[in-house]
Every structure is written in structure tokens, then in C-alpha cells.
Design an enzyme around this catalytic site. Structure first.
Site, short mmCIF file in Angstrom:
data_model
loop_
_atom_site.label_atom_id
_atom_site.label_comp_id
_atom_site.label_asym_id
_atom_site.label_seq_id
_atom_site.Cartn_x
_atom_site.Cartn_y
_atom_site.Cartn_z
N GLU A 52 0.89 -1.29 -0.11
CA GLU A 52 0.14 -0.06 -0.08
C GLU A 52 0.87 1.30 0.02
O GLU A 52 0.61 2.18 -0.58
CB GLU A 52 -0.98 -0.09 1.09
CG GLU A 52 -2.24 -0.85 0.84
CD GLU A 52 -1.88 -2.11 1.27
OE1 GLU A 52 -0.68 -2.61 1.74
OE2 GLU A 52 -2.61 -3.20 1.32
N HIS A 64 -11.23 -5.02 8.70
CA HIS A 64 -11.89 -5.03 7.24
C HIS A 64 -13.40 -4.19 7.18
O HIS A 64 -14.11 -4.49 6.31
CB HIS A 64 -12.03 -6.29 6.49
CG HIS A 64 -10.72 -6.92 6.14
ND1 HIS A 64 -10.14 -7.50 6.96
CD2 HIS A 64 -10.19 -7.03 4.97
CE1 HIS A 64 -8.91 -7.89 6.44
NE2 HIS A 64 -8.86 -7.71 5.06
#
Lengths: 321, 329
Positions: free
Chosen positions: B63, B132
């Protein structure tokens, strides 16, 4: 690119410009004339100069917290640089960046950076951009031995190699991550070894020898432009001043003897000896160059000192486009 | 009247992405599983086949590298769309977001432009547990230099992504996972929804519900229930969180004199506090009651469906909060 007399003198000039600027900046900092922190590049001049001698304004670089040398070698003007260090409106960043964020987009300099290891992923983006536009340029990211322990370096190295980007990873291994010696922050001696893990060549270079840096960069740039991907050049060098400022905070983390040993291999002295030997530059002419650069530096300081402070009304400008 | 064309929320992402790539030759998409797989949610289905692997790029699971790629590419003339699969993963790239992307233009004295669109997913309700399911928009709204939008409808998804891609600043498009299958009208042609403009999605005179993202739907449903008891709630969909349409919030407060701010994010330190502060600064004299807030409790998002249901705000809790607010006044 052939290293002819002109190229040798060009590299010498870049090194002297960095040394003189940094030495004077250090004096100003110690005199309390520069706000904030300065990370000076003295001792490492051969790296920036040997690399930048290959680059044009259309090649991009990312720099580090020790970034003045990179900007000077890329063509930075003393006046605008000192003005930025002084926080003046005429500085490269209008006084909004300072030493740690000094940058110039027109010169292809994507900023010094206050965050260790932040540059390599950005340089990946610049290299991606070069590849996307199918132009013959490169992106170079400068980082230290300390930054080679940051995850950002590893993510960037992997991506650059994966995409075969036209890029150079230039590690300036000055032996210390801030104040911690390399042996205490990583279990390897050569950062170049890390290149193998990403499928790119890793080369150890004498970072005090501008010619060695120049030649290593030549091969890496040729490879990058041929579409064969990035390389890692590890330039072994040394910081003659402290991590911050000149004498820094007086922390006892390295010895005077060690410093003296490295100063025997001063990159500028060694280079001038070589130029004298080759009859490219006499000692007298070298002195003249130093004097002339010092005059330029003084002119730059004068420009900065006479420049206006930023208008507080500009505080909120440039947050958004 | 011809039947209006409908798309799902997620299909609107794909259509917007396609539109951007067609309109801007310097636009490309990069992220994890975006090209070959078409995005784990189907966000970019069909893009690789139509545009090829120069315009949509699969990245490693990196990321920080992805955001850095976006920053460097944008600063040097491209217009990247980068995908961060789950907003929860921002922890992996927060330096490149907070210290590079958000600040580069300012630190450089305005000489750099960063036209980056970051597409990411927020929200719970899918039993994906604590890592998540978060709604972390407050993190990025706190960073000067970034813009943040959080669309609630397929129409706004497409219009806001196209606006984001045309803006010369970094814009985060915070999508919502539980809304992916929602259907709604989406014109085929290219259009924009302006950044920084809220929308009154239901008119009302008794109370204002200020909200965004999936909580817009819950708020409308709450308003319908309240209406059965004679309470008419106005629902304001902020759509943009940074910049925020304070003017529209204040206008609604002046009309109804009572406000409930609703978001799925944790209540403490969430945007509700900022909105409440703005209201008391700009419309204090119009208020008949304190500004109420509905948000998630101060806990990670739980896994078990039973616990998760108890955690995430819903229409029932909004109705309760509005009733309490009106009874207290």
C-alpha cells in the site's frame, strides 16, 4: 557519456558549489540565523555530483532530509535556496518548506523529505510516469543506509524491478542512521546486497570518488533507459558534519579519529589531486573556482537576507490547487 | 416517461473509471487485483480488456508503494486513480498519505499539483470483523491538502469519481461495501457531481438528519418511520466530507432547529463532533435542542453477526435518537 575534461570540471564545480553552500549555511545556522534544523551534506559531495552530472531537468530525483546537496547538484540557485532556509517569500518554496522540504519542480527535484524512506515510492511514481509517456529519462531516488531499513524502500524496490522502471536507487551509506552506526542497525555490511532480493543489480561504489560514482551511474542509467529496469548503487561515504548542524548536539557516537580518517579521503581534495595530475585543473585555478563560488554564495546570502518575509496573508495559499 | 437506466453502486464505479480513462489520456488505474481480477469487488470489471495493461496496473500488496506511485506519477504529470482495497489498510500507507500526498503542494510553495483519485472501501455489516469494516474518514478529513467524498447512491458514485478525477488535488472516494449491490439511476453519459456540495434527499420541517454514505439510506428509512407518527425529518446527504458544505447544514438547521448527525464511524472523534461544533458556531441561536449524534460505540467492529448488528447504527437507533431529541425539547 564520456568523462572528458569538460565533464570532470563540471563535476568539480558541482562539488565545490555544494561544499561552499553547506559550509556557509552551517556557519549561519550556528550563528542562529537559520530557523529550524539543517542536515548538511559536507563529505558526501561526490555522490550527488557524480550522479547529477548525467541528469537533465527532465530527469526526476527524490531526496532526503540531507537534501541541499542534491538540489545544488541538480542546478539549484543559491539565492532561492538561502531564501528558503531563511523562510523568505523568495525561497524555492515561498518559505513554506524550509531546509527539510526544499524542492524545485522545474529542475526535476521532487523535494528533500523530512520522513526517512519516503522518497523511493515517490520516485517509483516518477519513473512510472517516464515509462508511461515513453520518454528517455530516469528517476533517481537518494536514500541512506538508515532508510534502507524502512518498508517503503523495500516496497519501492520490488515495484520498480517488477515494472522494469527507468530508475536508480542511490544509497548514500554514510555509516550512520542518525546517530546509530550501521553495525547496530542492520546485519549486513553492504546495502547493495539487498538489490538481489528484488531482482536488480546492486553495486558497491566508493562514494568519496566522484569518478567512480559517475561511471557506476553511467552503466545504471544505460540499463534503465534500455528498458532493463532499475539498479541499486550503494555509495560508501561519510558525513563530515553532525547529523544536524555542524557540531550537532555533541552526542558521543563516533570518534574524532574516525572522522579524521575519512577526511583524509575528502572527495573534493581527492578529485582536485586527480585533476591536477591529469593537467585538467591546476591548484591555482582550483583556488580561483573556490573563491568565485564563495562570492556566489555570499551573493545568495545577501539576496536572501534582503528578501521579504512571507506575508501572513499567504498562510492558507497552496494548501489546495 | 421512458424508464430510467439503473446501475448498481459497484457498476457505477466501473462505469466512472471507464469514463475517466476515455476522457483523460494521462489517467491510469493502479492497485491490488484491479487489472486481471477486475477488482475484488468488481470495481474495474472490463477495464483491462478495453484499455490494456498500460492503463490499469496490478500492484504487489504494497500500500505504501501504491500511494507513492500515485504521488510520484501525479507530481510528474499523470492523473492516477489508485485503489486501496479496504480503507483499514491506510495504516500501511499513512506516511505517503499524510506526509507526502497531503502536504507536497504546500511544502513546495504551490509548485506541484497532485491530481490523484484514491478509491477505497469503508463500512461494516459483512462480518469482516475489526480490520476490514472500519469507517476511518475522520483520519483523512483531518489532513489539510486532501479532499474526501463518501457517496451514498450509484448516481453520486459516478458523478463524484468523475469530479475527483478532474480535480487537481488528491481526492479520496470513500465507498461503502454494504451498498455495492444498491441500484439507482445512473445516466449513460459523462456527468459530474460537484465536490463540496451536499444534497437534501428528503425535505422535512421538524428535525434535520445530517449524514453521509450508507447511513443516508438508514436515515431515509428512519424518516419514513417518523413520518408515520407525524414527524417530518429532513435528510441532508453531505456527499463531500472535505470540503464540507457547512452552508447547507446551517440552512437545514435554521429550517428545523433540531439536528441529529448520523455516521457509521465511531462516535468519539468522528465527524459528528466537528459538524456539531460548526452548527453551534454558525447557528447556535436557531437551535431548540442540543445537537445529537448517532455513531458506532467506542469499540473495534466485532465479528459475530449478533454483535456487529448491535454495533452498527441503523434506522431504529436514528428513530430513537430523534424521538428523544424531540421529547427533550
Amino acid at each position: 557519456m564520456e568523462l572528458n575534461n569538460e565533464a570532470l570540471l563540471d563535476i568539480h564545480h558541482r562539488m565545490v558549489r555544494i561544499r561552499t553552500f553547506e559550509t556557509e549555511a552551517g556557519k549561519l545556522a550556528e550563528a542562529g540565523k537559520i530557523p529550524g534544523a539543517l542536515h548538511l551534506y559536507v563529505g558526501q559531495e561526490a555522490v550527488a555530483s557524480g550522479i547529477m552530472a548525467h541528469l537533465s531537468n527532465d530527469d526526476w530525483i527524490t531526496s532526503t532530509h540531507r537534501g541541499h546537496g542534491h538540489l545544488i547538484a541538480k542546478g539549484g540557485e543559491f539565492g532561492k535556496m538561502f531564501a528558503e532556509l531563511f523562510g523568505r517569500a523568495t525561497g524555492y518554496c515561498k518559505g513554506k518548506g524550509g531546509s527539510m522540504h526544499i524542492s524545485n519542480m522545474d529542475l526535476g527535484m521532487l523535494g528533500a523529505n523530512g520522513i526517512v524512506g519516503a522518497g523511493p515510492p515517490i520516485a517509483v511514481g516518477a519513473a512510472f510516469s517516464i515509462k508511461y509517456r515513453n520518454v528517455q529519462n530516469v528517476a533517481v531516488t537518494f536514500f541512506g543506509d538508515g532508510a534502507s531499513n524502512e518498508g517503503s524502500f523495500h516496497e519501492a524496490a520490488n515495484m520498480a524491478a517488477l515494472y522494469k522502471l527507468p530508475m536508480l536507487f542511490v544509497c548514500e551509506n554514510n555509516g550512520y542512521g542518525e546517530y546509530t552506526p550501521q553495525a547496530n542497525h542492520q546485519a549486513i555490511v553492504d546495502v547493495a546486497d539487498r538489490a538481489a532480493g528484488y531482482g536488480m543489480p546492486g553495486v558497491v561504489v566508493d562514494g568519496m570518488d566522484a569518478v567512480a560514482v559517475y561511471e557506476a551511474a553511467d552503466a545504471a542509467i544505460e540499463r534503465a533507459k534500455a528498458g532493463d529496469g532499475p539498479s541499486l548503487l550503494e555509495c560508501k561515504t561519510y558525513r563530515f558534519f553532525d547529523h544536524v548542524g555542524v557540531r550537532g548536539m555533541g552526542l558521543s557516537y563516533r570518534t574524532d579519529e574516525e572522522l579524521a580518517e575519512w577526511q583524509k579521503r575528502d572527495p573534493i581534495h581527492m578529485f582536485e589531486a586527480r585533476l591536477a595530475e591529469l593537467d585538467v585543473l591546476s591548484k591555482e585555478d582550483a583556488v580561483k573556482i573556490h573563491e568565485s563560488v564563495l562570492a556566489d554564495v555570499q551573493e545568495g546570502i545577501e539576496f536572501a537576507e534582503n528578501s521579504p518575509m512571507p506575508d501572513p496573508a499567504t498562510l492558507l495559499e497552496d494548501v489546495y490547487a | 416517461m421512458a424508464e430510467q437506466r439503473e446501475l448498481t453502486y459497484i457498476a457505477a464505479v466501473a462505469e466512472a473509471s471507464r469514463t475517466v480513462l476515455l476522457e483523460q489520456e494521462n489517467a491510469f488505474i493502479a492497485g491490488e487485483d484491479v487489472a486481471g481480477a477486475g477488482g475484488v469487488f468488481g470495481s474495474y470489471r472490463g477495464i483491462l480488456d478495453e484499455f490494456g495493461d498500460e492503463r490499469i496496473v496490478d500492484t504487489p500488496i504494497s500500500e505504501e508503494g501504491i500511494i507513492g506511485l500515485g504521488v510520484g506519477a501525479a507530481a510528474t504529470g499523470l492523473r492516477p486513480i489508485v485503489d486501496i482495497m479496504f480503507m483499514d489498510f491506510m495504516g500501511e500507507c499513512m506516511d505517503e498519505i499524510a506526509n507526502q500526498m497531503a502536504k507536497m503542494r504546500y511544502m513546495f510553495g504551490g509548485s506541484a499539483s497532485l491530481p490523484i483519485t484514491v478509491i477505497t472501501m469503508s463500512g461494516g455489516g459483512m462480518n469482516m470483523a475489526a480490520q476490514h469494516s472500519q469507517s476511518l474518514e475522520a483520519w483523512i478529513c483531518h489532513l489539510p491538502g486532501l479532499k474526501v467524498v463518501a457517496p451514498s447512491t450509484p448516481y453520486d458514485v459516478k458523478g463524484l469519481i468523475i469530479s475527483a478525477s478532474r480535480d487537481d488535488n488528491p481526492v479520496f472516494v470513500v465507498l461503502n461495501k454494504l451498498s455495492l449491490g444498491n441500484r439507482g439511476h445512473v445516466p449513460e453519459e459523462s456527468y459530474t457531481v460537484p465536490l463540496g456540495e451536499a444534497s437534501v434527499v428528503r425535505e422535512g420541517s421538524d428535525v434535520s438528519i445530517v449524514t453521509y454514505s450508507r447511513m443516508v439510506g438508514e436515515s431515509i428509512s428512519a424518516a419514513n418511520t417518523l413520518s408515520e407518527n407525524g414527524i417530518e425529518a429532513e435528510v441532508l446527504d453531505l456527499r463531500s466530507l472535505q470540503p464540507m458544505d457547512t452552508e447547507a447544514i446551517v440552512a437545514s438547521v435554521k429550517k428545523t432547529q433540531r439536528v441529529v448527525v448520523v455516521h457509521e464511524a465511531v462516535r468519539f472523534g468522528g465527524l459528528g463532533g466537528e459538524i456539531a461544533a460548526q452548527i453551534q458556531e454558525d447557528a447556535f441561536d436557531y437551535l431548540d435542542a442540543p445537537v445529537a449524534r448517532v455513531g458506532a460505540p467506542f469499540s473495534p467492529v466485532p465479528f459475530s453477526p449478533v454483535l456487529e448488528q448491535a454495533y452498527i447504527p441503523n434506522a431504529g437507533r436514528i428513530v430513537t435518537e430523534v424521538n428523544e431529541l424531540l421529547n427533550a425539547a
